[in-house]
Enzyme design. Structure first.
Site, short mmCIF file in Angstrom:
data_model
loop_
_atom_site.label_atom_id
_atom_site.label_comp_id
_atom_site.label_asym_id
_atom_site.label_seq_id
_atom_site.Cartn_x
_atom_site.Cartn_y
_atom_site.Cartn_z
N ASP A 53 55.75 55.66 22.31
CA ASP A 53 56.28 56.54 21.26
C ASP A 53 57.78 56.73 21.50
OD1 ASP A 53 56.40 58.40 19.19
OD2 ASP A 53 55.90 60.08 20.52
N GLU A 371 56.92 17.93 66.86
CA GLU A 371 57.60 16.68 67.21
C GLU A 371 56.70 15.48 66.90
OE1 GLU A 371 56.49 18.97 69.56
OE2 GLU A 371 56.15 17.98 71.51
MG LIG Z 1 56.35 61.78 19.45
#
Ligand SMILES: [Mg+2]
Length: 455
Positions: A53, A371
């Site tokens: 929102d 090695e």
């Molecule tokens: Mg709101």
């Protein structure tokens, strides 16, 4: 495909409404009622999508979005800003602040579902690549992604059989700093394959071709698959737009086209395409690095295992010989103990050079341990492999090894064991084991020598 979605809204009725819509599509819903709580839940729960929102008391949606995008643990989670209809400019502001998408209240079911489908499609590819990259970073193979590489002007290809509207759109995009080409200008779709295109804008109004078929075609082709497709669609023909999104389009914009909205959508889609491209490149490079021994530049054990398996199968199919040489530096521990690890590394690098200089291009030279080295010799019978091993042994023993910038010269020798494929039923383990046994015989037999296990 269902997702874990975080819904952020300060009004409970709004949260419940979105929850009901999402749960009806079998998504899992998490909820937060303010900015700080949203950040906390996002960090803790790692949702796949956040519906945010804009208008909230205290920390508003823009600030939440900026904070999510600034935090590397949450920056990759797609954010959809949810705005009221009156906030036309705000929604573009939200996209510019880093949000991937927006929806307007009251939230339309069709738009909600199509946006979520598009974001999840993107998430699937990006998260897989991100995981592979993360393991690459852990092993030191790759540096971290530089996000600045993502934000350059976009290369856009417009596919529409209406010359006037596509020309107008191209001019709008060029005025926004993008490189835009129309299908009419290009003549054909060739540009899509030869030059990297970030975004394809495809008109669903086209009459001379089937736009939906074209999307399917793009998504089938590995070269064009990662290109984001934005559909231009009729707000009254949702079914066609939804079909386009299902087939693989990333986003859509309805006519009449809002320039700011277009700019924001182009930016988001370009980021997606580049983000995926960059991750792919990194993964490719990481794979290459993961089969090379960094010190000597030879292949590593992992690569050898894969190659040996392939050589075995090929030899078995073609009834061809295959030999393998395992070699080990004599008294290497004494080199490290007496002259230090720097000198030890110099010796390993020089061994790598001499091995490479004394094998055929078709042989594969690997450093398989500290090695220890292995040379795979495809299409090579035992006697020739022994001769090659003897040549290598001499090349090592003949000249002293310069170490520590040439300040010292060391006398180095190697011992070697050779094994050869012995018909059907012989496994890679058998072959390696015989070479190891031969190497052991060379060591116990006085070192600086080659032994083989006879067929
Ligand atoms: Mg709101």
């Amino acid at each position: 495909m269902t997702a874990r979605i975080l819904v952020v809204d300060d009004i409970e009725a709004n949260r419940r409404l979105l929850q009901a819509k999402l749960e009806a599509q079998y998504h899992t819903v998490l909820m937060a009622e303010n900015g700080p709580q949203a950040l906390e839940v996002a960090q803790r729960e790692n949702p796949e999508i956040i519906l945010l929102d804009v208008m909230m008391p205290g920390m508003d949606g823009y600030e939440v979005c900026q904070r999510l995008k600034a935090d590397p643990t949450t920056s990759y989670i797609p954010v959809v800003m949810v705005t009221a209809l009156s906030e036309m400019e705000d929604r573009v502001k939200g996209l510019a602040a880093g949000a991937e998408d927006f929806l307007t209240k009251p939230v339309d079911d069709f738009l909600l579902n199509s946006r979520i489908t598009a974001l999840m499609r993107y998430n699937t590819v990006a998260s897989e690549l991100r995981q592979r990259e993360a393991s690459g970073i852990r092993s030191g193979a790759m540096e971290e992604l530089n996000r600045d590489e993502v934000d350059r002007p976009s290369r856009i290809f417009i596919v529409d059989d209406d010359a006037r509207s596509s020309g107008r759109l191209a001019n709008t995009l060029r005025a926004q700093g993008h490189k835009a080409t129309t299908l009419m200008e290009a003549g054909d779709m060739g540009e899509l394959a030869t030059e990297r295109v970030d975004v394809l804008i495809l008109s669903l109004f086209a009459r001379s071709f089937d736009p939906l078929k074209l999307i399917a075609h793009f998504k089938m082709n590995p070269v064009t698959r990662s290109i984001s497709v934005i559909l231009i669609c009729d707000p009254h023909d949702k079914a066609k737009a939804l079909r386009g999104l299902e087939i693989g389009a990333s986003d859509m914009i309805t006519i009449p086209i809002d320039r700011q909205e277009l700019a924001a959508r182009i930016r988001t889609q370009t980021r997606r395409t580049r983000y995926i491209d960059i991750l792919r490149q990194r993964v490719d490079r990481g794979l290459e690095l993961s089969v090379i021994d960094q010190l000597t530049g030879l292949h590593n054990r992992r690569y050898m295992n894969g190659q040996l398996e392939q050589f075995m199968q090929r030899a078995a199919r073609g009834n061809q010989p295959l030999s393998l040489m395992m070699t080990d530096i004599d008294h290497f521990k004494a080199v490290n103990d007496t002259h230090g690890h720097q000198a030890g590394d110099d010796v390993l690098r020089e061994i790598g050079k001499r091995l490479r200089a004394n094998v055929r291009p078709t042989d594969v030279v690997c450093r398989t341990g500290g090695e220890e080295f292995v040379v795979l010799m495809p299409n090579t019978p035992g006697d020739l492999a022994c001769a090659a091993a003897e040549r290598i042994r001499k090349a090592v023993a003949a000249e002293e090894f310069p170490v520590l910038g040439g300040s010292q010269n060391l006398r180095i020798t190697v011992s070697a064991g050779v094994s050869t494929l012995q018909g059907a039923g012989d496994t890679t383990d058998d072959l390696m084991h015989r070479a190891d046994t031969a190497l052991y015989q060379a060591k116990t037999g006085g070192r600086n020598r080659v032994e083989s296990i006879a067929a």
